[in-house]
Design a protein around this motif. Structure first.
Motif, mmCIF file in Angstrom:
data_model
loop_
_atom_site.group_PDB
_atom_site.id
_atom_site.type_symbol
_atom_site.label_atom_id
_atom_site.label_comp_id
_atom_site.label_asym_id
_atom_site.label_seq_id
_atom_site.Cartn_x
_atom_site.Cartn_y
_atom_site.Cartn_z
ATOM 1 N N LEU A 5 0.831 -1.198 0.000
ATOM 2 C CA LEU A 5 0.000 0.000 0.000
ATOM 3 C C LEU A 5 0.868 1.250 0.000
ATOM 4 O O LEU A 5 1.918 1.278 0.648
ATOM 5 N N LEU A 6 0.409 2.272 -0.687
ATOM 6 C CA LEU A 6 0.978 3.611 -0.545
ATOM 7 C C LEU A 6 0.045 4.413 0.359
ATOM 8 O O LEU A 6 -1.178 4.236 0.325
ATOM 9 N N LEU A 7 0.656 5.285 1.177
ATOM 10 C CA LEU A 7 -0.109 6.148 2.087
ATOM 11 C C LEU A 7 -0.017 7.586 1.610
ATOM 12 O O LEU A 7 1.021 8.024 1.092
ATOM 13 N N ASN A 8 -1.108 8.321 1.806
ATOM 14 C CA ASN A 8 -1.112 9.727 1.397
ATOM 15 C C ASN A 8 -0.278 10.589 2.344
ATOM 16 O O ASN A 8 -0.068 10.238 3.511
ATOM 17 N N ASP A 9 0.244 11.667 1.831
ATOM 18 C CA ASP A 9 0.841 12.733 2.650
ATOM 19 C C ASP A 9 0.608 14.042 1.908
ATOM 20 O O ASP A 9 0.094 14.041 0.782
ATOM 21 N N ASP A 10 0.967 15.150 2.541
ATOM 22 C CA ASP A 10 0.663 16.469 1.962
ATOM 23 C C ASP A 10 1.776 17.010 1.066
ATOM 24 O O ASP A 10 1.614 18.100 0.489
ATOM 25 N N TYR A 11 2.895 16.309 0.937
ATOM 26 C CA TYR A 11 4.093 16.899 0.321
ATOM 27 C C TYR A 11 4.613 16.181 -0.919
ATOM 28 O O TYR A 11 5.186 16.829 -1.805
ATOM 29 N N THR A 12 4.481 14.870 -0.972
ATOM 30 C CA THR A 12 5.021 14.157 -2.131
ATOM 31 C C THR A 12 4.256 14.565 -3.385
ATOM 32 O O THR A 12 3.029 14.511 -3.412
ATOM 33 N N PRO A 13 4.962 14.983 -4.437
ATOM 34 C CA PRO A 13 4.258 15.405 -5.662
ATOM 35 C C PRO A 13 3.477 14.257 -6.306
ATOM 36 O O PRO A 13 3.940 13.107 -6.323
ATOM 37 N N MET A 14 2.290 14.579 -6.826
ATOM 38 C CA MET A 14 1.486 13.559 -7.515
ATOM 39 C C MET A 14 2.282 12.877 -8.622
ATOM 40 O O MET A 14 2.180 11.661 -8.800
ATOM 41 N N GLU A 15 3.048 13.660 -9.368
ATOM 42 C CA GLU A 15 3.795 13.076 -10.492
ATOM 43 C C GLU A 15 4.838 12.067 -10.020
ATOM 44 O O GLU A 15 5.055 11.043 -10.674
ATOM 45 N N PHE A 16 5.439 12.342 -8.867
ATOM 46 C CA PHE A 16 6.414 11.395 -8.301
ATOM 47 C C PHE A 16 5.727 10.080 -7.947
ATOM 48 O O PHE A 16 6.257 8.990 -8.217
ATOM 49 N N VAL A 17 4.548 10.162 -7.345
ATOM 50 C CA VAL A 17 3.811 8.957 -6.946
ATOM 51 C C VAL A 17 3.405 8.142 -8.176
ATOM 52 O O VAL A 17 3.542 6.915 -8.194
ATOM 53 N N VAL A 18 2.935 8.821 -9.207
ATOM 54 C CA VAL A 18 2.567 8.113 -10.447
ATOM 55 C C VAL A 18 3.783 7.375 -11.008
ATOM 56 O O VAL A 18 3.684 6.195 -11.402
ATOM 57 N N ILE B 273 -4.582 4.903 -9.298
ATOM 58 C CA ILE B 273 -4.173 4.452 -7.956
ATOM 59 C C ILE B 273 -3.723 5.660 -7.127
ATOM 60 O O ILE B 273 -4.112 5.805 -5.956
ATOM 61 N N MET B 274 -2.904 6.531 -7.731
ATOM 62 C CA MET B 274 -2.415 7.719 -7.016
ATOM 63 C C MET B 274 -3.584 8.574 -6.527
ATOM 64 O O MET B 274 -3.595 9.044 -5.367
ATOM 65 N N LEU B 275 -4.589 8.784 -7.404
ATOM 66 C CA LEU B 275 -5.730 9.627 -7.025
ATOM 67 C C LEU B 275 -6.560 8.982 -5.921
ATOM 68 O O LEU B 275 -7.091 9.672 -5.042
ATOM 69 N N LYS B 276 -6.656 7.653 -5.945
ATOM 70 C CA LYS B 276 -7.355 6.941 -4.870
ATOM 71 C C LYS B 276 -6.622 7.152 -3.544
ATOM 72 O O LYS B 276 -7.251 7.402 -2.503
ATOM 73 N N VAL B 277 -5.293 7.033 -3.554
ATOM 74 C CA VAL B 277 -4.497 7.261 -2.336
ATOM 75 C C VAL B 277 -4.707 8.697 -1.853
ATOM 76 O O VAL B 277 -4.922 8.942 -0.657
ATOM 77 N N HIS B 278 -4.640 9.633 -2.776
ATOM 78 C CA HIS B 278 -4.797 11.055 -2.451
ATOM 79 C C HIS B 278 -6.154 11.320 -1.792
ATOM 80 O O HIS B 278 -6.247 12.083 -0.826
ATOM 81 N N ARG B 279 -7.212 10.671 -2.294
ATOM 82 C CA ARG B 279 -8.565 10.913 -1.785
ATOM 83 C C ARG B 279 -8.880 10.132 -0.526
ATOM 84 O O ARG B 279 -9.538 10.631 0.387
ATOM 85 N N PRO C 133 8.435 12.458 1.683
ATOM 86 C CA PRO C 133 8.038 11.670 2.860
ATOM 87 C C PRO C 133 7.115 10.491 2.545
ATOM 88 O O PRO C 133 6.540 9.888 3.469
ATOM 89 N N LEU C 134 6.960 10.151 1.277
ATOM 90 C CA LEU C 134 6.064 9.061 0.867
ATOM 91 C C LEU C 134 6.251 7.832 1.754
ATOM 92 O O LEU C 134 7.383 7.415 1.993
ATOM 93 N N GLN C 135 5.133 7.251 2.187
ATOM 94 C CA GLN C 135 5.161 6.030 2.996
ATOM 95 C C GLN C 135 4.570 4.872 2.209
ATOM 96 O O GLN C 135 3.569 5.027 1.493
#
Ligand code: TYC
Length: 102
Positions: free
Chosen positions: A27-40, A57-63, A94-96
């Motif tokens: 699983l990836l966990l959301n945070d307020d700092y990691t850029p969306m593009e990096f997560v994708v 998947i990234m948008l699901k984590v974000h939401r 800080p992506l987890q």
């Protein structure tokens, strides 16, 4: 292996006892700092997803706060978590990433 007795009755042996190995969700966990593009990019590169699937998947984590990237045997899941965390820290994000039994 199957064994037959004199009357032809089929007896199940090892295969009836051998359970498949436990599987683990990564699983990836959301945070307020990691850029969306990096997560994708992480989802594409470490979980073998195409860009569209990775974005979903990234948008699901974000939401929702977390989201599943794949399900693997324990050693593979553990290695993916380690590789993702190392990659994120090296980039200063800080992506987890965590694993849990499926
Ligand atoms: N919430 C982050 C942002 O708005 C994006 C993000 C998505 C971060 C998924 C982590 O696992 C994550 N930049």
């Amino acid at each position: 292996t199957k064994h037959e007795n004199d009357g032809g009755t089929v007896l199940e042996r090892q295969e009836a006892k051998l359970k498949p190995p436990p599987m683990y969700q990564v699983l990836l966990l959301n945070d307020d700092y990691t850029p969306m593009e990096f997560v994708v990019a992480v989802i594409q590169e470490y979980f073998n997803k195409d860009r569209e699937t990775a974005t979903q998947i990234m948008l699901k984590v974000h939401r929702d706060g977390k989201g599943m990237c794949g399900v693997y045997p324990k050693d593979i899941a553990s290695t993916k978590v380690e590789l993702v965390l190392t990659h994120a820290r090296k980039a200063g994000h800080p992506l987890q990433c965590v694993m849990e039994e499926a």
